[in-house]
Each structure stands twice: as structure tokens, then as C-alpha cells.
Design a protein around this motif. Structure first.
Motif, PDB file in Angstrom:
ATOM      1  N   GLY A  36       0.798  -1.223   0.000  1.00 36.86           N
ATOM      2  CA  GLY A  36       0.000   0.000   0.000  1.00 36.86           C
ATOM      3  C   GLY A  36       0.828   1.269   0.000  1.00 36.86           C
ATOM      4  O   GLY A  36       0.395   2.307  -0.504  1.00 36.86           O
ATOM      5  N   ALA A  37       2.023   1.200   0.546  1.00 39.01           N
ATOM      6  CA  ALA A  37       2.895   2.376   0.564  1.00 39.01           C
ATOM      7  C   ALA A  37       3.395   2.720  -0.836  1.00 39.01           C
ATOM      8  O   ALA A  37       3.858   3.834  -1.073  1.00 39.01           O
ATOM      9  N   ARG A  38       3.310   1.768  -1.744  1.00 36.12           N
ATOM     10  CA  ARG A  38       3.787   1.983  -3.108  1.00 36.12           C
ATOM     11  C   ARG A  38       2.643   1.956  -4.114  1.00 36.12           C
ATOM     12  O   ARG A  38       2.825   1.655  -5.280  1.00 36.12           O
ATOM     13  N   THR A  39       1.432   2.276  -3.611  1.00 29.72           N
ATOM     14  CA  THR A  39       0.218   2.241  -4.424  1.00 29.72           C
ATOM     15  C   THR A  39      -0.441   3.610  -4.464  1.00 29.72           C
ATOM     16  O   THR A  39      -0.531   4.284  -3.438  1.00 29.72           O
ATOM     17  N   ALA A  40      -0.911   4.027  -5.629  1.00 32.85           N
ATOM     18  CA  ALA A  40      -1.701   5.246  -5.791  1.00 32.85           C
ATOM     19  C   ALA A  40      -3.088   4.854  -6.291  1.00 32.85           C
ATOM     20  O   ALA A  40      -3.255   3.775  -6.873  1.00 32.85           O
ATOM     21  N   MET A  41      -4.068   5.716  -6.072  1.00 29.10           N
ATOM     22  CA  MET A  41      -5.410   5.501  -6.612  1.00 29.10           C
ATOM     23  C   MET A  41      -5.853   6.768  -7.326  1.00 29.10           C
ATOM     24  O   MET A  41      -5.665   7.878  -6.817  1.00 29.10           O
ATOM     25  N   VAL A  42      -6.449   6.588  -8.513  1.00 30.61           N
ATOM     26  CA  VAL A  42      -6.967   7.711  -9.289  1.00 30.61           C
ATOM     27  C   VAL A  42      -8.402   7.385  -9.693  1.00 30.61           C
ATOM     28  O   VAL A  42      -8.662   6.342 -10.290  1.00 30.61           O
TER      29      VAL A  42
END
Length: 196
Positions: A36-42
Motif C-alpha cells: 500500500g505504501a507503493r500504491t496510488a489511486m486515481v
């Protein structure tokens, strides 16, 4: 993909917008867990949470007390915040409004975000409601239309995956069953090797 029958999400009332987003993203992140620390959401939407906006407006015009949970500008951000808490996502959370091509805008955002060496993946989400009188008029101005049913689509793109391109046979101003989300639905189906 998620539709209007998505289970309710605590803290979100009246509209199918956030429960659909929640269900679509939950399915993706459960099927493809990661850091999750290396995940983005758009998240991209043409009309946003029109159901919440219209209900809040009707209450205001009727002189009724405004429910603070009906603050439509915060609903997309709020559901991403809840998902980030539950899946320990600490990367960027971005909400976009786009006139006709959510898939293209989401892919452009993913390409930009994945230039950051601290990110390994991006969850792309498109969501549209069938609409109201007000949004139907707005869609006419855009020369497109809403989906036939409330719809949310989410896909996960990893850094190691080649960044997909929208197939050239998808028209730039989609209409019909999936409305402005047609390009994203087609892209998700092709990534999964299925048909929408």
C-alpha cells in the motif's frame, strides 16, 4: 466492475456512487494485493456523485436542514480515504473530472504517477451514475450520454506491466450501455482477456 446492487458502505448514504467505487476497488485489491505504501489511486468521473448533489440541492430548496453527509464534493475523496485506510494505501489519491474520456485521462495520470520511483502500481477507477434531469441536460451538451445503469470499473496497473493504450476502435466520445466509461470497460475486459 460494480453496479447499483453494491453493498452499502458505512458513512455513505443515499447514493450508489461510493458503494460501487468501494466494491470495485475492494475486488481489485483483494485479487491483486500489494504494498500500500507503493500504491496510488486515481478516480475519474464525468458527472461525479450527481445523486448526492441533487438530493442536497432538493433539501436546500425545500428549506430543510442540510445533512452534512450530503456534501457531494467530498464523497469521492472520502471513499478513497476509507479504501486507503482499509488497504494501508499511503500513496497519492487523485480525483479527476473529465468531459468525455475517463479511460484516456486515467491512463495519462497512471503514466505520470508511475514516473515516481516510490510507486509500483496505480488503481484506476471510473464511476458514473445513470443520472438525473440535470445531468441528462449536461450530457446533451457534451454530446454523449450516461451509462444504462450505475457503473464503477477499477483496474490495477503495475509498474512492470506495459502501460496499456486505448484501442483505436473505441470512439473518443463513448455512448450506449457504458456511457463515458465504455473505453475503461473495454480496457478492463481486454486486460482480463474477456469481453464486456
Amino acid at each position: 466492475m460494480s453496479g447499483p446492487s453494491a453493498p452499502p458502505v458505512a458513512g455513505f448514504v443515499e447514493s450508489a456512487f461510493n458503494p460501487m467505487v468501494y466494491e470495485a476497488v475492494e475486488r481489485c485489491l483483494t485479487a491483486r494485493p500489494g504494498d500500500g505504501a507503493r500504491t496510488a489511486m486515481v478516480l475519474a468521473s464525468t458527472m461525479g456523485d450527481a445523486a448526492t448533489l441533487d438530493l442536497g440541492s432538493r433539501l436546500l430548496v425545500a428549506g430543510q436542514v442540510h445533512n452534512p453527509l450530503l456534501f457531494m464534493q467530498s464523497t469521492a475523496n472520502a471513499v478513497l480515504g476509507q479504501l486507503s485506510r482499509e488497504f494501508a494505501i499511503t500513496g497519492p489519491l487523485v480525483c479527476l473530472s473529465t468531459a468525455a474520456d475517463p479511460a484516456g485521462e486515467l491512463l495519462a495520470a497512471a503514466e505520470l504517477l508511475l514516473e515516481d520511483e516510490e510507486l509500483d502500481r496505480v488503481v484506476l477507477i471510473g464511476v458514473e451514475l445513470t443520472g438525473t434531469e440535470r445531468t441528462t441536460a449536461a450530457y446533451r451538451e457534451l454530446r454523449t450520454g450516461p451509462p444504462a445503469a450505475d457503473l464503477a470499473v477499477a483496474i490495477v496497473l503495475d509498474r512492470d506491466d506495459p502501460l496499456p493504450r486505448l484501442p483505436s476502435d473505441i470512439p473518443p466520445a463513448p455512448s450506449g450501455e457504458y456511457g463515458t466509461l465504455r473505453g475503461l470497460v473495454e480496457l478492463a475486459a481486454r486486460l482480463q482477456g474477456t469481453t464486456p
